[in-house]
Design a protein around this motif. Structure first.
Motif, PDB file in Angstrom:
ATOM      1  N   LYS A  18      -6.948  -0.343  -1.260  1.00  0.00           N
ATOM      2  CA  LYS A  18      -7.125   1.032  -1.733  1.00  0.00           C
ATOM      3  C   LYS A  18      -7.278   2.003  -0.568  1.00  0.00           C
ATOM      4  CE  LYS A  18      -9.171  -0.037  -6.259  1.00  0.00           C
ATOM      5  NZ  LYS A  18      -8.077   0.562  -7.036  1.00  0.00           N
ATOM      6  N   GLU A  19      -8.005   1.561   0.452  1.00  0.00           N
ATOM      7  CA  GLU A  19      -8.187   2.391   1.635  1.00  0.00           C
ATOM      8  C   GLU A  19      -6.847   2.654   2.333  1.00  0.00           C
ATOM      9  OE1 GLU A  19      -9.957   1.656   6.091  1.00  0.00           O
ATOM     10  OE2 GLU A  19     -11.089   0.811   4.424  1.00  0.00           O
TER      11      GLU A  19
ATOM     12  N   THR B 173      -9.207  -5.904  -2.238  1.00  0.00           N
ATOM     13  CA  THR B 173      -8.801  -4.767  -3.071  1.00  0.00           C
ATOM     14  C   THR B 173      -9.296  -3.455  -2.478  1.00  0.00           C
ATOM     15  OG1 THR B 173      -8.827  -6.122  -5.080  1.00  0.00           O
ATOM     16  CG2 THR B 173      -8.911  -3.742  -5.370  1.00  0.00           C
ATOM     17  N   ALA B 174     -10.555  -3.453  -2.010  1.00  0.00           N
ATOM     18  CA  ALA B 174     -11.117  -2.235  -1.413  1.00  0.00           C
ATOM     19  C   ALA B 174     -10.319  -1.823  -0.191  1.00  0.00           C
ATOM     20  CB  ALA B 174     -12.580  -2.472  -1.057  1.00  0.00           C
ATOM     21  N   LYS B 175      -9.914  -2.810   0.613  1.00  0.00           N
ATOM     22  CA  LYS B 175      -9.127  -2.504   1.819  1.00  0.00           C
ATOM     23  C   LYS B 175      -7.740  -1.980   1.435  1.00  0.00           C
ATOM     24  CE  LYS B 175      -8.192  -2.411   6.214  1.00  0.00           C
ATOM     25  NZ  LYS B 175      -8.872  -1.431   7.122  1.00  0.00           N
TER      26      LYS B 175
ATOM     27  N   SER C  12      -3.917   2.537   0.903  1.00  0.00           N
ATOM     28  CA  SER C  12      -3.090   3.365   0.023  1.00  0.00           C
ATOM     29  C   SER C  12      -3.398   4.855   0.198  1.00  0.00           C
ATOM     30  CB  SER C  12      -3.303   2.960  -1.443  1.00  0.00           C
ATOM     31  OG  SER C  12      -2.829   1.661  -1.672  1.00  0.00           O
ATOM     32  N   ARG C  13      -4.656   5.150   0.464  1.00  0.00           N
ATOM     33  CA  ARG C  13      -5.046   6.551   0.641  1.00  0.00           C
ATOM     34  C   ARG C  13      -4.550   7.111   1.966  1.00  0.00           C
ATOM     35  NH1 ARG C  13      -9.945   4.703  -1.792  1.00  0.00           N
ATOM     36  NH2 ARG C  13     -10.888   4.408   0.245  1.00  0.00           N
TER      37      ARG C  13
ATOM     38  N   ASP D  48      -3.041  -2.384  -5.947  1.00  0.00           N
ATOM     39  CA  ASP D  48      -3.963  -2.723  -4.858  1.00  0.00           C
ATOM     40  C   ASP D  48      -4.667  -4.051  -5.156  1.00  0.00           C
ATOM     41  OD1 ASP D  48      -3.404  -0.442  -3.341  1.00  0.00           O
ATOM     42  OD2 ASP D  48      -4.840   0.758  -4.483  1.00  0.00           O
ATOM     43  N   ALA D  49      -5.052  -4.240  -6.406  1.00  0.00           N
ATOM     44  CA  ALA D  49      -5.680  -5.511  -6.789  1.00  0.00           C
ATOM     45  C   ALA D  49      -4.661  -6.646  -6.747  1.00  0.00           C
ATOM     46  CB  ALA D  49      -6.301  -5.399  -8.180  1.00  0.00           C
TER      47      ALA D  49
ATOM     48  N   THR E  45       2.968   3.679  -2.262  1.00  0.00           N
ATOM     49  CA  THR E  45       3.169   3.924  -3.688  1.00  0.00           C
ATOM     50  C   THR E  45       4.592   4.402  -3.983  1.00  0.00           C
ATOM     51  OG1 THR E  45       2.492   6.242  -3.586  1.00  0.00           O
ATOM     52  CG2 THR E  45       0.746   4.596  -3.905  1.00  0.00           C
TER      53      THR E  45
ATOM     54  N   GLU F  58      -1.935   1.657 -10.437  1.00  0.00           N
ATOM     55  CA  GLU F  58      -3.273   1.565  -9.860  1.00  0.00           C
ATOM     56  C   GLU F  58      -3.709   0.110  -9.678  1.00  0.00           C
ATOM     57  OE1 GLU F  58      -6.071   3.841 -12.052  1.00  0.00           O
ATOM     58  OE2 GLU F  58      -5.122   5.780 -11.610  1.00  0.00           O
TER      59      GLU F  58
ATOM     60  N   ALA G 172       0.798  -1.228   0.000  1.00  0.00           N
ATOM     61  CA  ALA G 172       0.000   0.000   0.000  1.00  0.00           C
ATOM     62  C   ALA G 172       0.829   1.276   0.000  1.00  0.00           C
ATOM     63  CB  ALA G 172      -0.994   0.022   1.171  1.00  0.00           C
TER      64      ALA G 172
END
Length: 271
Positions: free
Chosen positions: A267-268, A263-265, A270-271, A169-170, A103, A166, A101
């Motif tokens: 992305k969270e 994947t959703a987690k 990563s933010r 995350d997946a 970047t 991008e 996570a």
């Protein structure tokens, strides 16, 4: 072949240590060109004895003069580590980051401008040389940097690349978390064997080897999993009954949802 590069591994834990061992054992880098660090003197002495390379607690000294700097620390430690290392890292070095996570832009923005960064996502089976690592280049990483990273991580298993960060995350959700999905499948199949009367130890071996062999056939033959599945599924045989039970349990949808949720987690985070 020895690549003759000095490599500093910041964070010689299980993965960092395994990578050091693999690099030396496979003749990619001589032990004299490796340097590692840990957070405490006791763990440094333990890692030094276990992996046969110099290990200290001085991150700045370790990375100074290295050709490759590998950051094998937890994501939450990355910010402070980059602040510490910024004065010591130059654009002549390649920085490899293994933190999930995190970047390449995050790393680049906290180092001197122009430093080449490559992000790597290895998974747990890397510890036994059966891993899957996905690489993604930062803004300043060249094809030569990517080739060097691939040579390093190929000591842990297979390596793939993506030019779209991008997707990382997946990748984390599928490849990084994937072994956990595999373990629960092996565990459940073994339980089925136990229910059918097979001793647990034997049932576990049968389940694990079956999944291992099936995965190896997908990779080595290049055939679609559905075609290989059809080769096992004979008319009016046992397999089709088992497949029907799996479909009734929505195994496909469950596994797809598992990757989506992970994947959703990612992305969270990563933010």
């Amino acid at each position: 072949m020895d690549m003759n590069k000095r490599i500093a591994v910041v964070g010689v834990g299980k993965l960092g240590g395994t990578l050091c061992s693999a690099l030396v054992q496979q003749g990619v880098v001589s032990a004299s060109l490796l340097m590692g660090t840990t957070g405490h003197e006791a763990s440094a002495r333990s890692a030094e004895a276990q992996y046969g390379i110099p290990v200290s607690t001085n991150n700045v000294a370790a990375v100074s003069g290295a050709d490759v700097v590998m950051l094998a620390v937890k994501p939450q430690a990355m910010g402070g580590l980059l602040e510490e290392l910024k004065p010591a890292i130059t654009p002549d070095q390649l920085v490899l980051t293994l933190a999930a996570a995190v970047t390449t832009r995050y790393v680049e923005d906290r180092l001197t401008d122009g430093v080449a960064v490559v992000r790597a996502m290895p998974n747990l089976p890397s510890l036994i040389g059966q891993g899957m690592t996905v690489l993604c280049s930062g803004r300043h990483a060249s094809a030569e940097h990517m080739a060097l990273a691939e040579e390093i991580f190929s000591t842990l298993g297979r390596v793939a690349e993506t030019d779209n960060e991008e997707l990382m995350d997946a990748v984390t959700a599928l490849s990084g978390s994937g072994p956990a999905y595999g373990y629960i499948i092996v565990e459940a199949l073994a339980e089925g064997g136990v229910k059918a009367g097979i001793p647990r130890s034997l049932a576990t071996v049968l389940a694990a080897q079956s999944i291992l062999g099936a995965a190896a056939m997908v990779l080595e033959t290049g055939q679609h999993p559905a075609l290989l599945k059809d080769m096992v599924t004979t008319p009016a045989g046992t397999t089709v009954n088992g497949l029907m039970a799996l479909e009734e349990g929505n195994i496909r949808v469950s596994l797809i949802k598992a990757v989506e949720a992970a994947t959703a987690k990612a992305k969270e985070l990563s933010r």
